[in-house]
Design an enzyme around this catalytic site. Structure first.
Site, PDB file in Angstrom:
ATOM      1  N   ASP A   1     -33.078 -35.216  21.041  1.00 27.57           N
ATOM      2  CA  ASP A   1     -31.860 -34.443  20.860  1.00 27.57           C
ATOM      3  C   ASP A   1     -30.868 -34.911  21.915  1.00 27.57           C
ATOM      4  OD1 ASP A   1     -31.360 -31.617  19.181  1.00 27.57           O
ATOM      5  OD2 ASP A   1     -29.971 -31.937  20.844  1.00 27.57           O
TER       6      ASP A   1
ATOM      7  N   ARG B   1     -16.449 -21.873  23.464  1.00 26.61           N
ATOM      8  CA  ARG B   1     -17.551 -22.605  24.093  1.00 26.61           C
ATOM      9  C   ARG B   1     -17.129 -23.252  25.411  1.00 26.61           C
ATOM     10  NH1 ARG B   1     -21.128 -25.312  19.166  1.00 26.61           N
ATOM     11  NH2 ARG B   1     -21.388 -23.365  17.991  1.00 26.61           N
TER      12      ARG B   1
END
Length: 274
Positions: free
Chosen positions: A144, A34
């Site tokens: 979020d 990532r």
């Protein structure tokens, strides 16, 4: 690009402190993969250089939010764990309306809303309920930590494959097809979109505030990424943001067993404030 033990320890500690997410050694390869996205975007050749940038004053301003975006997991679906929505309408709303016949708005929070499928599912369910119960009004707060998924959620555009769990009658009412019949994208109707307020929120902030307390919180398949201590602290914060007799919905793999929080279980993974 090699993630050395030193850099892994620095990054995993930082992620735990900022996000509450504990990254074990077994997930080191995942983290390295990532991070590669950010190295390419910044044109950096190694993780050591990335760490120097991340922990610099400029990195604090510019890069932290991007790291959080690539680290967090965002798996969601329309009508995921659909039994929760049945319980919401058959149990929670009927009880709520019996005690609130003075026009108060019902407020529900999708905590960890990802790309928006959960809050828009809420909107469909609650709007159908409102049509059957004149005078019922509702508001959805959706948060979020990832700016990337929030941007997606605000567009309210989804590929046809994503809406497979949505019943046909709901599709007809709430989903708009593209004028081009060959385009497989659909968009949530404007009436539903205006019922959802999206915003960025980090659960690990020492204090986080909502405009008002809410009647129901959905935080499903989120706390599994935290250790037990962090889970209990977060659930305690949720309790502070619930109205009296409010409800907390967790994911089916999550539990509050052993937690010292003012909640009692009323259904599988559904809890009510004492």
């Amino acid at each position: 690009m090699e993630l050395t033990q030193r850099d892994f320890q620095r990054l995993s500690l930082f992620i735990y402190q900022k996000l509450g997410i504990k990254i074990s050694d077994s997930k080191r390869t995942m983290l390295q993969g990532r991070l590669g996205k950010r190295l390419r975007a910044l044109k950096l050749s190694c993780v050591e250089d990335y760490c120097e940038y991340l922990f610099s004053p400029q990195g604090e301003q510019m890069e932290h939010v991007h790291l959080f975006d690539v680290v967090t997991t965002n798996k969601t679906d329309f009508f995921r764990e659909s039994g929760h929505f049945d319980y919401l309408t058959s149990q929670v709303l009927s009880s709520w309306q019996a005690g609130h016949r003075h026009g108060r708005r019902f407020r529900i929070w999708s905590a960890g809303c990802s790309t928006g499928e959960e809050p828009y599912t809420m909107a469909m369910v609650l709007n159908d309920y409102a049509q059957q119960h004149p005078g019922f009004d509702f508001e959805i707060i959706a948060t979020d930590i990832s700016t990337r998924v929030l941007d997606h959620a605000r567009t309210a555009v989804y590929h046809k494959e994503r809406i497979a769990p949505v019943a046909e009658q709901l599709r007809k009412r709430y989903l708009l097809k593209h004028k081009d019949s060959g385009n497989e994208l659909v968009r949530i109707s404007p009436d539903l979109r205006k019922k959802v307020r999206f915003g960025r929120l980090n659960f690990m902030d020492s204090t986080f505030q909502l405009p008002d307390k809410v009647d129901v919180i959905f935080c499903r398949n989120v706390i599994i990424y935290f250790d037990k201590t962090t889970q209990e602290k977060l659930v305690g914060k949720f309790c502070h943001h619930l109205k009296d007799d409010g409800f907390l919905f967790l994911g089916h793999s999550e539990s509050l067993h052993g937690f010292s929080v003012p909640l009692h279980q009323v259904a599988p993974t559904v809890y009510r404030l004492i």
